[in-house]
Design a protein around this motif. Structure first.
Motif, PDB file in Angstrom:
ATOM      1  N   SER A 148      13.341  26.068  17.734  1.00 25.87           N
ATOM      2  CA  SER A 148      11.923  25.926  18.017  1.00 25.87           C
ATOM      3  C   SER A 148      11.283  24.682  17.246  1.00 25.87           C
ATOM      4  N   ASP A 149      12.272  23.917  16.702  1.00 26.24           N
ATOM      5  CA  ASP A 149      11.782  22.357  16.480  1.00 26.24           C
ATOM      6  C   ASP A 149      11.567  21.703  17.669  1.00 26.24           C
ATOM      7  N   VAL A 150      12.243  21.929  18.794  1.00 34.07           N
ATOM      8  CA  VAL A 150      12.089  21.376  20.062  1.00 34.07           C
ATOM      9  C   VAL A 150      11.306  22.160  21.136  1.00 34.07           C
ATOM     10  N   HIS A 151      11.425  23.671  21.065  1.00 36.91           N
ATOM     11  CA  HIS A 151      11.031  24.131  22.027  1.00 36.91           C
ATOM     12  C   HIS A 151       9.991  25.264  21.677  1.00 36.91           C
ATOM     13  N   PRO A 152       8.411  25.370  22.058  1.00 36.03           N
ATOM     14  CA  PRO A 152       7.248  26.011  21.642  1.00 36.03           C
ATOM     15  C   PRO A 152       8.033  27.584  21.786  1.00 36.03           C
ATOM     16  N   SER A 153       7.258  28.457  20.955  1.00 31.35           N
ATOM     17  CA  SER A 153       7.538  30.016  20.845  1.00 31.35           C
ATOM     18  C   SER A 153       7.240  30.472  22.210  1.00 31.35           C
ATOM     19  N   GLU A 154       6.122  30.035  23.022  1.00 31.21           N
ATOM     20  CA  GLU A 154       5.900  30.580  24.132  1.00 31.21           C
ATOM     21  C   GLU A 154       6.882  30.466  25.185  1.00 31.21           C
ATOM     22  N   TYR A 155       7.450  29.427  25.222  1.00 29.59           N
ATOM     23  CA  TYR A 155       8.837  29.413  26.270  1.00 29.59           C
ATOM     24  C   TYR A 155      10.032  29.765  25.694  1.00 29.59           C
ATOM     25  N   LEU A 156      10.085  30.116  24.308  1.00 33.29           N
ATOM     26  CA  LEU A 156      11.389  30.667  23.885  1.00 33.29           C
ATOM     27  C   LEU A 156      11.212  32.315  24.337  1.00 33.29           C
ATOM     28  N   ALA A 157       9.977  32.852  24.100  1.00 31.14           N
ATOM     29  CA  ALA A 157       9.819  34.125  24.387  1.00 31.14           C
ATOM     30  C   ALA A 157      10.003  34.418  26.052  1.00 31.14           C
ATOM     31  N   PHE A 158       9.387  33.508  26.887  1.00 30.54           N
ATOM     32  CA  PHE A 158       9.817  33.538  28.273  1.00 30.54           C
ATOM     33  C   PHE A 158      11.063  33.734  28.718  1.00 30.54           C
ATOM     34  N   LEU A 159      12.148  32.803  28.048  1.00 29.99           N
ATOM     35  CA  LEU A 159      13.508  32.756  28.386  1.00 29.99           C
ATOM     36  C   LEU A 159      14.148  34.218  27.857  1.00 29.99           C
ATOM     37  N   GLN A 160      13.741  34.612  26.425  1.00 26.67           N
ATOM     38  CA  GLN A 160      14.182  35.786  26.405  1.00 26.67           C
ATOM     39  C   GLN A 160      13.765  37.022  27.017  1.00 26.67           C
ATOM     40  N   ASN A 161      12.707  37.168  27.414  1.00 25.69           N
ATOM     41  CA  ASN A 161      12.115  38.243  27.832  1.00 25.69           C
ATOM     42  C   ASN A 161      12.040  38.292  29.542  1.00 25.69           C
ATOM     43  N   ILE A 162      12.188  37.399  30.367  1.00 30.71           N
ATOM     44  CA  ILE A 162      11.766  37.111  31.641  1.00 30.71           C
ATOM     45  C   ILE A 162      12.769  38.190  32.456  1.00 30.71           C
ATOM     46  N   HIS A 163      14.074  38.077  32.162  1.00 25.59           N
ATOM     47  CA  HIS A 163      14.861  38.767  33.171  1.00 25.59           C
ATOM     48  C   HIS A 163      14.531  40.219  33.174  1.00 25.59           C
ATOM     49  N   ALA A 164      14.425  40.893  32.067  1.00 29.40           N
ATOM     50  CA  ALA A 164      14.065  42.349  31.780  1.00 29.40           C
ATOM     51  C   ALA A 164      12.757  42.638  32.413  1.00 29.40           C
ATOM     52  N   ARG A 165      11.822  41.666  32.221  1.00 30.40           N
ATOM     53  CA  ARG A 165      10.352  41.995  32.999  1.00 30.40           C
ATOM     54  C   ARG A 165      10.704  41.649  34.488  1.00 30.40           C
ATOM     55  N   TRP A 166      11.462  40.813  35.024  1.00 33.29           N
ATOM     56  CA  TRP A 166      11.578  40.492  36.388  1.00 33.29           C
ATOM     57  C   TRP A 166      12.202  41.726  37.166  1.00 33.29           C
ATOM     58  N   GLN A 167      13.113  42.411  36.261  1.00 31.86           N
ATOM     59  CA  GLN A 167      13.866  43.571  36.914  1.00 31.86           C
ATOM     60  C   GLN A 167      12.898  44.957  37.224  1.00 31.86           C
ATOM     61  N   ARG A 168      11.699  44.710  36.436  1.00 35.09           N
ATOM     62  CA  ARG A 168      10.800  46.088  36.709  1.00 35.09           C
ATOM     63  C   ARG A 168      10.088  45.592  37.929  1.00 35.09           C
ATOM     64  N   MET A 169      10.138  44.482  38.636  1.00 30.51           N
ATOM     65  CA  MET A 169       9.007  44.351  39.719  1.00 30.51           C
ATOM     66  C   MET A 169       9.768  44.861  41.078  1.00 30.51           C
ATOM     67  N   ASP A 170       9.252  45.533  41.873  1.00 29.97           N
ATOM     68  CA  ASP A 170       9.602  46.093  43.088  1.00 29.97           C
ATOM     69  C   ASP A 170      10.313  45.101  43.891  1.00 29.97           C
ATOM     70  N   GLY A 171      11.701  45.482  44.377  1.00 30.70           N
ATOM     71  CA  GLY A 171      12.247  44.494  45.293  1.00 30.70           C
ATOM     72  C   GLY A 171      12.615  43.093  44.396  1.00 30.70           C
ATOM     73  N   ALA A 172      12.748  43.215  43.179  1.00 30.49           N
ATOM     74  CA  ALA A 172      13.142  41.882  42.568  1.00 30.49           C
ATOM     75  C   ALA A 172      14.503  41.361  42.701  1.00 30.49           C
ATOM     76  N   SER A 173      14.839  40.190  42.798  1.00 32.96           N
ATOM     77  CA  SER A 173      16.381  39.657  42.923  1.00 32.96           C
ATOM     78  C   SER A 173      16.963  39.787  41.833  1.00 32.96           C
ATOM     79  N   GLU A 174      18.322  39.829  41.766  1.00 35.53           N
ATOM     80  CA  GLU A 174      18.972  40.008  40.483  1.00 35.53           C
ATOM     81  C   GLU A 174      19.036  38.999  39.308  1.00 35.53           C
ATOM     82  N   GLU A 175      18.584  37.742  39.931  1.00 33.90           N
ATOM     83  CA  GLU A 175      18.223  36.572  38.840  1.00 33.90           C
ATOM     84  C   GLU A 175      16.717  36.185  39.071  1.00 33.90           C
ATOM     85  N   VAL A 176      16.129  35.653  38.050  1.00 36.38           N
ATOM     86  CA  VAL A 176      14.924  35.017  38.080  1.00 36.38           C
ATOM     87  C   VAL A 176      14.868  33.907  38.684  1.00 36.38           C
TER      88      VAL A 176
END
Length: 339
Positions: free
Chosen positions: A59-87
């Protein structure tokens, strides 16, 4: 030479890579790490699993908003109808807009520069461990090691502070440099990957405390296209602390070493007391990206010349893709460094 790598770094297994409008297998395969590990052991490296230094150095380099995105986006993406296996984003605002979107599709476009950095179920974990390898390398140098090899995979130098790109998610070289800076060092980053380290440049472009130097194929018609040109020198308080040394496509050992001399002179004049080398092996003549034409023996010459600076150094792995000389190229570099 002391070295760091966590086997969990191979869990990230990207399946999506769009090049010239064609969907292809990703060149950034887990097997890269296995080949590089074998070659480093053959060159005399003694590997340890990196410590978990936590999120603070990242987090000295990357802001927490971006780190939260990286950490959570795949699980969130999978909840979308017809989502691809990768973001994989289908919209890229290029930051011309001023509003950060609430929706995951918009956020993917905001935080992902291209289609070469798909996010799968294990991307965050592997990128986190890759960053820990870089931090452990920096800590080992701070503890007295003269040179340390961090086998960072996935790589990092195309990752900006809040944007992934070019196979990269967390900027390992920048994280290592910030760890050195945090400890009171005056670091420089020397990037010898065939592609310009655009994320690294972006992170430090306004920063006078870290010198960034990159020797790479001319981006006029080569990734990352929009960054890496010779006139880019830094901005504001960082003006003059960014040096780009673009080379004509197909440049071989002699041309690369000549440009390297200019970069090393700037590093010496900066008065740094620690160095991070962003090591790409994709400048090789047979690398799939075909940008430059450095030979296997040329990597030994490059390493020996950098090592002659006699600076405490973290060698952070960047590119270099599967082809028969990948392992020999790393072995040549590490043996050239050690003499």
């Amino acid at each position: 030479m002391k070295a760091f790598f966590d086997p969990g770094q191979t869990a990230h297994d990207p399946q999506t890579f769009l090049a010239n409008g064609v969907l292809r297998p990703s060149p950034e395969q887990p097997r890269r790490a296995e080949v590089l590990h074998e070659a480093a052991v053959a060159a005399g490296c003694e590997f340890s699993v990196p410590e978990d230094h936590g999120i603070a150095f990242i987090s000295d380099v990357h802001p927490s908003e971006y780190l939260a995105f990286l950490q959570n986006i795949h699980a969130r993406w999978q909840r979308m109808d017809g989502a691809s296996e990768e973001v994989v984003p289908n919209v890229h605002p290029n930051r011309h807009g001023v509003s950060y979107p609430d929706g995951m599709v918009g956020q993917a476009g905001w935080h992902m520069a291209d289609t070469a950095c798909p996010i799968g179920p294990h991307t965050w974990a592997s990128a986190y461990l890759s960053a820990q390898s870089a931090v452990s390398g920096a800590q080992a140098v701070l503890s007295g090691e003269q040179a340390v090899y961090a086998l960072c995979r996935p790589p990092g130098h195309h990752a900006f502070s809040d944007m992934a790109g070019g196979f990269c998610f967390l900027n390992n070289a920048a994280i290592a440099a910030k760890a050195l800076l945090r400890a009171g060092c005056r670091p420089a980053i020397l990037d010898v990957d065939v592609h310009h380290g655009n994320g690294t440049q972006g992170i430090f472009y306004d920063d006078p405390e870290v010198l960034t130097v990159s020797v790479h194929a001319d981006p006029a018609r080569f990734y990352p296209f929009f960054w890496g040109h010779a006139h880019e020198r830094g901005r504001g308080p960082g003006e003059g602390t960014n040096l780009n040394l673009p080379l004509d496509r197909g440049t071989g050992d002699d041309g690369f070493l000549a440009a390297l001399e200019n970069g090393l002179e700037r590093i010496e004049l900066f008065g740094c007391d620690a160095l991070v080398v962003a090591l790409g092996l994709d400048a090789h003549e047979n690398d799939p990206f075909q940008g430059l034409a450095v030979t296997t023996s040329g990597f030994a010459s490059i390493a020996a010349r950098i090592a002659s600076l006699d600076l405490p150094t973290v060698i952070v792995q960047e590119g270099g893709y599967l082809q028969p000389e990948l392992g020999p190229n790393l072995r040549s570099f590490l043996e050239g460094w050690q003499g």
